[in-house]
Enzyme design. Structure first.
Site, mmCIF file in Angstrom:
data_model
loop_
_atom_site.group_PDB
_atom_site.id
_atom_site.type_symbol
_atom_site.label_atom_id
_atom_site.label_comp_id
_atom_site.label_asym_id
_atom_site.label_seq_id
_atom_site.Cartn_x
_atom_site.Cartn_y
_atom_site.Cartn_z
ATOM 1 N N GLY A 1 0.842 -1.190 0.000
ATOM 2 C CA GLY A 1 0.000 0.000 0.000
ATOM 3 C C GLY A 1 0.877 1.239 0.000
ATOM 4 O O GLY A 1 2.042 1.212 -0.420
ATOM 5 N N GLU A 2 0.346 2.348 0.459
ATOM 6 C CA GLU A 2 1.072 3.608 0.628
ATOM 7 C C GLU A 2 1.649 4.162 -0.673
ATOM 8 O O GLU A 2 2.486 5.059 -0.655
ATOM 9 C CB GLU A 2 2.218 3.458 1.642
ATOM 10 N N GLY A 3 1.269 3.596 -1.823
ATOM 11 C CA GLY A 3 1.804 4.076 -3.083
ATOM 12 C C GLY A 3 3.174 3.540 -3.424
ATOM 13 O O GLY A 3 3.816 4.019 -4.363
#
Length: 470
Positions: free
Chosen positions: A443-445
């Site tokens: 996640g988190e880019g």
């Protein structure tokens, strides 16, 4: 063949062009038969009829309707091409079906053609979607809030697309030598971003009441911890962005009105949906000044929300879209399936088929970061900048944006394919092939930043490689 007099052919005495209509129906039948076999049929209208007649040596009285090409399509866009290109918009069934006679009062408006009218009027702000009640207004797929609407957005024109591919074909290398990366570079070049050499990660955090149903292996407080680490430049996403030479813009998306737990109440109010879309569009326009816009999110429980949105938008059952999530076990997976199934039952009982429409889906099944990220996509595309997607959640946000404005699809690049079960369904619906397949769960880019580094390198390679004179 129109060399026989109209009066001497059955059906043409009253309607002289009935022979043309019959030929068109025959072409449509070929088209349908081809699609049933997985083939595509193109009805090419690029040639002037007189030029085509001369090329084929047609005698006077034989009229050309088109040049047909039949074969295997190399892509199957989920939306009509005219919408994807920003040339027109679909009409509702009520707008095109008339009863008995042409209405004398309030006749239907002429069909829109944005190719001829490059500046259509702004889309009106929709009424809010009532919480847990059927909307009192139709929610067409081409309606977006005023701040997020992009009435003049266009996919790149044909010459720009061809020029981008030609630039790759002229390299001192085999055409398509960089594979999927070449296709992504072509997409960026077609948008007019040949000098793109940087960008930013836009990370949106949010909380989800659905976590009370024990669908996540992590406490809801982790969201705030990761957001704080991002702001300090210490999270995995912030570190990945820094390594890729990207700046970081992080924000918390909050439902100011009310936010349900999905199982017993809708995700967002209509007012929050429109506000978050507008705020996201503004953030997207600002981020576009840095260059490439990469999407990231952090929100404990949002794989459950993403699964519910995919099921609603694509009209699928819960078991087809629900995946493990990070750190989950079999019991948690079953609770997650149950939560999504109950959310879908509630939303479909209340909204019916409108659950598949973007604004209604966001209100009935969505969460704050999905609305804001969809707005970011709209804002960045409106600024003419490509958007790099990360995992399933950002893909769902992009799908919502495309449902609101189909031409946005031309501005999307899929960074990676995650392990979430619904993610391949989203990528297929968007017509995108990912640059990376690393089985990420970060996640988190993080995946978007890794792919951005690859894409920016591909652009530099294209600019610096030698070319063959032709």
């Amino acid at each position: 063949d129109r060399r026989a007099a109209a009066a001497g052919v059955l059906g043409r005495a009253s309607f002289p062009d009935a022979d043309l209509w019959s030929c068109a129906c025959a072409i449509q039948n070929i088209w349908l038969a081809a699609r049933a076999a997985g083939l595509g049929l193109g009805w090419v209208t690029l040639f002037q009829p007189a030029d085509l007649a001369g090329l084929l040596g047609l005698p006077d009285g034989v009229q050309t309707l088109g040049w047909l090409c039949l074969g295997w399509p190399d892509e199957r866009p989920p939306e009509p091409g005219l919408e994807r290109a920003g040339w027109s918009r679909r009409l509702s069934l009520e707008q095109v079906v008339l009863a008995e006679r042409w209405p004398a009062e309030q006749p239907p408006a002429p069909p829109p053609s944005y190719l001829l009218d490059p500046a259509p009027p702004d889309t009106a702000l929709p009424d809010p979607v009532p919480q847990d009640t059927a909307p009192s207004y139709p929610v067409p797929q081409d309606t977006a809030p005023t701040e997020a609407a992009l009435p003049g957005l266009r996919a790149p024109a044909g010459p720009a697309v061809v020029a981008a591919r030609d630039s790759g074909d002229r390299l001192l290398s085999a055409p398509g030598s960089l594979g999927v990366l070449d296709a992504a570079v072509n997409r960026v070049l077609a948008l007019g971003n040949s000098g793109l050499d940087g960008g930013s990660l836009v990370l949106v955090a949010a909380e989800h009441p659905v976590t009370v149903h024990r669908i996540s292996a992590y406490p809801a407080s982790v969201t705030a911890d990761v957001l704080a680490a991002t702001e300090a430049g210490q999270s995995l996403g912030a570190s990945a962005a820094r390594a890729a030479g990207l700046s970081v813009r992080s924000v918390r998306a909050v439902a100011e009105d009310r936010q349900g737990d999905l199982v017993t109440a809708g995700g967002l109010s209509g007012a929050d949906v429109t506000r978050l879309l507008a705020e996201g569009a503004g953030l997207g326009r600002v981020a576009a000044t840095d260059g490439l816009v990469c999407l990231g999110e952090v929100a404990v429980g949002n794989t459950t929300v993403a699964a519910a949105l995919v099921a609603g938008l694509l009209r699928l059952p819960a078991e087809q879209v629900v995946g493990l999530g990070v750190g989950a076990d079999a019991a948690m997976l079953e609770r997650k399936r149950t939560a999504v199934a109950q959310a879908l039952d509630r939303a479909r009982a209340t909204h019916g088929e409108r659950v598949a429409e973007p604004l209604t889906a966001l209100a009935a099944l969505g969460g704050p970061e999905f609305a804001m990220l969809a707005g970011v996509v709209l804002g960045a595309a409106g600024a003419g900048v490509p958007v790099m997607l990360d995992g399933c959640a950002t893909g769902v946000a992009a799908l919502l944006a495309v449902r609101l404005e189909p031409a946005v699809q031309a501005y999307l690049v899929a960074g990676q394919r995650s392990r979430e079960r619904a993610h391949p369904l989203v990528l297929t619906e968007l017509g995108l092939e990912p640059l990376l397949e690393l089985r990420l769960r970060a996640g988190e880019g993080v995946g978007a930043c890794l792919a951005a580094q690859l894409l920016l390198t591909g652009l530099r390679v294209r600019r610096g490689a030698g070319r063959v004179d032709r």
